[in-house]
Structures are given as C-alpha cells and as structure tokens.
Scaffold this active site. Structure first.
Site, PDB file in Angstrom:
ATOM      1  CB  SER A  66      -0.943  -0.113   1.102  1.00 51.03           C
ATOM      2  OG  SER A  66      -1.149  -1.088   1.156  1.00 51.03           O
TER       3      SER A  66
HETATM    4  N1  SAH Z   1       0.237  -5.186   4.058  1.00 54.36           N
HETATM    5  C1  SAH Z   1       1.208  -5.761   2.853  1.00 54.36           C
HETATM    6  C2  SAH Z   1       0.233  -4.941   1.487  1.00 54.36           C
HETATM    7  C3  SAH Z   1      -0.236  -6.402   1.365  1.00 54.36           C
HETATM    8  S1  SAH Z   1      -1.423  -6.716  -0.084  1.00 54.36           S
HETATM    9  C4  SAH Z   1       1.729  -4.931   2.376  1.00 54.36           C
HETATM   10  O1  SAH Z   1       2.447  -3.920   3.666  1.00 54.36           O
HETATM   11  O2  SAH Z   1       3.068  -5.344   1.972  1.00 54.36           O
HETATM   12  C5  SAH Z   1      -2.810  -6.740   0.803  1.00 54.36           C
HETATM   13  C6  SAH Z   1      -2.724  -8.710   1.273  1.00 54.36           C
HETATM   14  O3  SAH Z   1      -3.705  -9.105   1.786  1.00 54.36           O
HETATM   15  C7  SAH Z   1      -2.178  -9.664  -0.567  1.00 54.36           C
HETATM   16  O4  SAH Z   1      -1.074  -9.981  -0.116  1.00 54.36           O
HETATM   17  C8  SAH Z   1      -3.309 -10.750  -0.076  1.00 54.36           C
HETATM   18  O5  SAH Z   1      -2.949 -11.973  -0.778  1.00 54.36           O
HETATM   19  C9  SAH Z   1      -3.842 -10.808   1.525  1.00 54.36           C
HETATM   20  N2  SAH Z   1      -5.186 -11.116   1.223  1.00 54.36           N
HETATM   21  C10 SAH Z   1      -6.308 -10.983   0.727  1.00 54.36           C
HETATM   22  N3  SAH Z   1      -7.428 -11.234   1.238  1.00 54.36           N
HETATM   23  C11 SAH Z   1      -6.942 -12.249   2.345  1.00 54.36           C
HETATM   24  C12 SAH Z   1      -7.415 -13.066   3.030  1.00 54.36           C
HETATM   25  N4  SAH Z   1      -8.526 -13.844   3.094  1.00 54.36           N
HETATM   26  N5  SAH Z   1      -6.817 -13.502   4.366  1.00 54.36           N
HETATM   27  C13 SAH Z   1      -4.825 -13.272   4.370  1.00 54.36           C
HETATM   28  N6  SAH Z   1      -4.316 -12.935   3.063  1.00 54.36           N
HETATM   29  C14 SAH Z   1      -5.881 -11.404   2.519  1.00 54.36           C
END
Ligand code: SAH
Length: 223
Positions: A66
């Site tokens: 993000s």
């Molecule tokens: N906080 C992260 C941003 C990752 S983007 C960072 O700092 O890099 C959001 C992430 O949520 C993705 O990797 C996606 O695979 C994950 N995601 C989506 N649905 C999910 C779920 N039900 N449980 C766990 N992770 C999930």
C-alpha cells in the site's frame, strides 16, 4: 530477499515522513514508526528507488504494497481507537494481508504483539525472508485465511486489513476486544471501496465510513 538499494536512503525516508505530516498525519508514534521502517527492503530491487514515493508498488502475485500515506492513515486510526497500554502502545493486533510484511513491521513499533496473516503461500514465505534479517521478536507470521481471523491471538486491541471484501467478516468482530477497533476497506457499490472504522464499545458496534480507498480484493481460502 529484496535487498533494495545498497545504502539506507535516510533522506528520502525523512522526506516521505515530512510529507505525511504535511498531509495531516499528526500522531508522533505513527510518524516515528514510519521513519523507522526501511520500506525499500520490502519492494523488488528495481523498484527500490521509488520506495519512498507515495505510491503503491507491485510485490508479486498481482498484489501490492500500500501507499505510505494509506498505511499511515490506517495505523493512525488504529492507534487512536484501539485499547492502549500505559506505554501508549496497542496490545495484540491482527494484520490481515501480510503481503511484503512492511505494514506488519510498522505495526510492530505500535503494538505489543502483531499477528499477521496471509493467504498466499509464496507471499507468506517472501515476508518471512524480508523479516528474517530484522529479527523482530513481536511479529508472528501466519499462513491462513484472514477472513476467519486468527482465534489463537484473540481478543485483539486492533485489527487492520489491507484487502477489501463486500462485508466485514463476523470473525473480526468476534475476535475484537471490547474497546478495540477495526480499520478496513469495504466494497461499497460495484468495485468502489470505502475505508471503514468499526469500534466495539460497551454499548455495541459503532461503524464510521470514511474516504474512498483502493485495495486488492479480500479472498477466502489459502492458495
Ligand atoms: N500489508 C501488505 C499489503 C499487502 S496487499 C504490505 O505491507 O505489503 C494485501 C494482501 O492481502 C495480499 O497479499 C493478499 O494476498 C492478502 N489477502 C487477501 N485476502 C486475504 C485473506 N482472506 N487472508 C489473508 N490475506 C489475504
């Protein structure tokens, strides 16, 4: 690991933090945490020069890290609402969507314990690799479906999600401590998402809808 640029670009990160402050992030704990974490370690080497710009960047498997302004905004909402200890830190928090692990590391400065859950095995493993040299004792990385929360860590002082679904999973509310807060994107209509804050008060659940945001979709199951 994403080694990033050879030397820690401290001036670029300081500029990013000044910009966050200029745009309205006021909580000193959040600004300190954002200055402490080397975001360039969490993106692909080729993208490291852009790591301190206010932009989302790809982290593989169609997912993104993000924008710093969104991370700071969500964590500010979280620390200002959730149950805090005497040291001004939150207790246990649940981070849904570990991705690169960046936000979990920022959170590790703001909370006593961070449980960070990711549904994609490859990203979970990558986050492990990113975190290993940092030796952070209060982050627990979990491979699992965050839609069911993570019962072993409950009750949580705060829950923050980096992926947005149509509705708030009921497990998140169940696993939230009284006085705790959830900060998450929710699909409003069509594909448009809004940032939502949910407080679990003694009198019941209080929901506040905030500005439009753009996150990857919340999906169920592990892949
Ligand atoms: N906080 C992260 C941003 C990752 S983007 C960072 O700092 O890099 C959001 C992430 O949520 C993705 O990797 C996606 O695979 C994950 N995601 C989506 N649905 C999910 C779920 N039900 N449980 C766990 N992770 C999930």
């Amino acid at each position: 690991m994403a080694a990033g640029i050879a030397r820690d670009p401290i001036p670029a990160r300081a500029r990013m933090v000044r910009q966050l402050a200029a745009e309205g992030i006021t909580d000193p704990r959040v600004l300190r945490a954002m200055s402490a974490v080397e975001r360039h370690r969490f993106v692909e080497t080729g993208l490291a020069p852009q790591a301190y710009e206010d932009t989302a960047l790809p982290i593989g498997l169609g997912q993104t890290i993000s924008k710093p302004s969104v991370v700071a905004r969500m964590l500010e909402l979280l620390v200002q609402g959730g149950v805090q200890g005497a040291d001004g830190r939150l207790g246990r928090v649940l981070d849904i969507g570990t991705g690169s692990g960046y936000q979990a590391v920022v959170l590790s400065h703001l909370a006593a314990e961070v449980y960070s859950i990711e549904r994609l095995r490859d990203l979970h493993e990558k986050a492990r690799v990113n975190l290993r040299p940092l030796r952070i004792p209060n982050i627990h990385l979990i491979l699992g479906d965050g839609m069911v929360g993570f019962a072993k860590g409950e009750p949580y002082a705060g829950i923050v999600a980096a992926a947005g679904g149509d509705a708030l999973p009921s497990a998140w509310i169940d696993q939230l401590a009284e006085g705790g807060r959830i900060v998450a994107p929710i699909v409003a209509s069509g594909a448009a998402q809004l940032l939502m804050v949910v407080d679990k008060t003694r009198a019941g659940i209080v929901q506040t809808v905030l500005e439009p945001v753009k996150f990857v979709p919340l999906k169920s199951g592990i892949a």
